[in-house]
Design an enzyme around this catalytic site. Structure first.
Site, short mmCIF file in Angstrom:
data_model
loop_
_atom_site.label_atom_id
_atom_site.label_comp_id
_atom_site.label_asym_id
_atom_site.label_seq_id
_atom_site.Cartn_x
_atom_site.Cartn_y
_atom_site.Cartn_z
CG ASN A 169 -0.54 -0.37 2.58
OD1 ASN A 169 0.60 -0.87 2.78
ND2 ASN A 169 -0.98 0.51 3.53
CD GLU A 268 5.05 -0.66 11.68
OE1 GLU A 268 4.94 -0.34 10.62
OE2 GLU A 268 5.80 -0.06 12.45
CB CYS A 302 -2.36 0.02 8.39
SG CYS A 302 -1.16 1.19 8.69
CD GLU A 481 9.53 -1.26 13.19
OE1 GLU A 481 9.83 -0.75 12.08
OE2 GLU A 481 9.28 -2.71 12.85
#
Ligand code: NAD
Ligand code: 6OD
Length: 500
Positions: A169, A268, A302, A481
């Site tokens: 994405n 993630e 996301c 992160e």
């Protein structure tokens, strides 16, 4: 850096380009390409992609292991920082090539990629070039029976070879978000880009060479995931840590692969993020923000909000305003600066999103806008376009409201109290991000502490300071992160105890 003056691809003539691997500082090709890479806007084949088998993945991991022992392994933080800065400059210098490649692979509008994906690709390197220079550790003096004492101090050491497995994405942005801190900390990497978006990772290999990054430090293996390149890489015993961005289901498979050899993972993963809109908000800003959080990148972010909860007195006005704004979205040639809504990534993904569109109708949703496939002229008619869609009226138990769709759509639900809004927002197996729209900052603080997510935006969305912790709760991920948190994942602390 140009922003929109990028040449649209002429009709591709002759053989499409081939996209291969990058191993030990060289472009490497398998015996023959394994699959086609299509432009999502037109369905046209833009390149033929090679697929790394287990032997080639092993070559890449061995190259990365050798590089740890070479000049890279002996470099100071300052020297690595300098190289990362050159990589950032290289991306900026070749901005238009990265932009064109990203737009062709993803179909995303040039207006988005030129402001988000490519500048962030460069920024990820410059931010971690700075970060590594201010990394600190702890030190303790202790007493000993002889009275002389001892000094403990910790040093950070790279983990070794990091496997970086990426989604489609935001290809360059998300890959460099992991590669830059991994390299800043002195690791070497083997990257597995998504099979849908192989090109910018390969192009980055050229930039690494131009910057003077030693061979074997940055490697790329192209291919598919299960029973293929992705799995060969994550199961390889020469890999010391795995960082992954993608679907929760894939994250589970990767966590299982990492358990062999007890390797650390950073995950993630997916989201089904809620926005909460209170009647006291600045409505113009809430609409503008929700337009981005729902429709940017055709909903394939996301952090995107597919569940919107609106305080009842504002509900009808909000739905009407969101509909009007969404009607203004402009589909079209992604290379045109006027386009602000691109297609979905693939035909398969469109089938998945359309199955939710069908389900919403079947379950009796009120379709406020969209719900189908737009009627576009050739060559876009062959691409994977879909209408921006807004629903109301579904139950919270509907799969449309519970499952991540990853398309340009949202369901809007009214609420009556802050407590109800919080309960609705938390009613999800995911916990990535939320956006709260209110002018009552006391309420915002209260909710920020209560909502079970990794990231809370108040009166904003996707506003990023790269030093802050980024990641998800519940099934949206493991670890954080960003800034010092990346340093934590990409290094190990070693304590040194010196008897004085
Ligand atoms: P995906 O999980 O299908 O694929 C991601 C990568 O994993 C690809 O490179 C794929 O080839 C590889 N892969 C697949 N199966 C594998 C396996 N068994 N072993 C090793 N590698 C494997 O995800 P996607 O469809 O590319 O991306 C969309 C998803 O990513 C969405 O769910 C989205 O929410 C999530 N995402 C999360 C974040 C975040 O920061 N939390 C960011 C972007 C995307
Ligand atoms: O901004 C970032 O660092 C980041 N990881 C964004 C993720 C977006 C998901 O699609």
């Amino acid at each position: 850096m140009t922003s929109t003056a990028i040449a649209a691809p002429a009709v591709l003539s002759g053989k499409p380009a081939e996209v291969g691997h990058f191993i030990d500082g060289r472009k490497v090709f398998s015996a023959r390409p394994a699959f086609e890479n299509r432009n999502p806007a037109t369905g046209e084949v833009v390149s033929l992609v090679h697929e790394a088998d287990a032997a080639l993945v092993d070559d890449a991991v061995q190259a990365a292991r050798r590089a740890l022992k070479g000049p890279w392994g002996r470099m100071s933080d300052q020297e690595r920082s300098g190289l990362l800065r050159k990589v950032a400059e290289g991306i900026t210098r070749r901005f238009d090539e990265f932009l064109r490649a990203e737009v062709l692979d993803t179909g995303k509008p040039v207006s988005l990629a030129s402001h988000l994906d490519i500048p962030r690709g460069a920024a990820n390197f410059s931010v971690f070039a700075d970060q590594i220079l201010s990394a600190s550790t702890e030190a303790f003096r202790m007493a000993t029976p002889d009275g002389a004492g001892a000094l403990n101090y910790a040093i950070r050491v790279p983990r070794g070879v990091i496997a970086v497995v990426c989604p489609w994405n935001l290809p360059l942005l998300l890959m460099t978000w992991k590669v830059a801190p991994a390299l800043a900390c002195g690791n070497t990497v083997v990257v597995k880009p998504s099979e849908e978006t192989p090109t910018t990772a390969a192009l980055l290999g050229e930039v690494m060479n131009e910057a003077g990054v030693p061979p074997g430090v940055y490697n790329v293996v192209q291919g598919l995931g299960p029973n293929s390149t992705g799995e060969f890489l994550t199961r390889h015993p020469g890999v010391n840590g795995i960082t992954f961005t993608g679907e929760t289901r894939t994250g589970e498979a990767i966590m299982a692969a990492a358990s062999k050899g007890v390797r650390p993972v950073s995950l993630e993963l997916g989201g089904k993020n809620a926005a909460m809109v209170f009647a006291d908000c600045n409505l113009d800003k809430a609409i503008e923000g929700t337009m981005r959080s729902t429709f940017a990148n055709c909903g394939q972010v996301c952090l995107g909000t597919e569940r919107i909860y609106v305080e009842r007195p504002l509900f009808n006005t909000f739905v009407e305003r969101l509909k009007t704004a969404a009607q203004g979205l402009k589909m079209g040639d992604p290379f045109s600066p006027a386009t602000n809504l691109g297609p979905l990534i693939s035909s398969d993904h469109r089938k998945k999103v359309l199955s939710y569109y069908g389900r919403a109708k079947a379950e009796g949703a009120e379709v406020i806008l969209g719900g189908g496939v737009p009627d576009l002229a050739t060559p876009l008619s062959v691409g994977y376009w879909i209408e921006p869609t807004i629903w109301t009226g579904l139950s919270e138990e509907s799969a449309v409201v519970r499952e991540e769709i990853f398309g340009p759509c949202c369901h809007v639900t009214p609420f009556d109290t802050e407590d109800e809004a919080a309960t609705l927002a938390n009613n999800s197996p995911y916990g990535l991000a939320t956006a709260i729209w209110t002018n009552d900052l006391t309420r915002a603080h209260r909710l920020a502490a209560r909502i079970e997510v990794g990231i809370v935006w108040v009166n904003s969305w996707f506003l990023r300071d790269l030093r802050t912790p980024f990641g998800g709760s519940k099934q949206s991920g493991v670890g954080r992160e960003g800034g010092v948190h990346s340093m934590e994942f990409y290094t190990e602390l070693r304590n040194v105890c010196i008897k004085l």
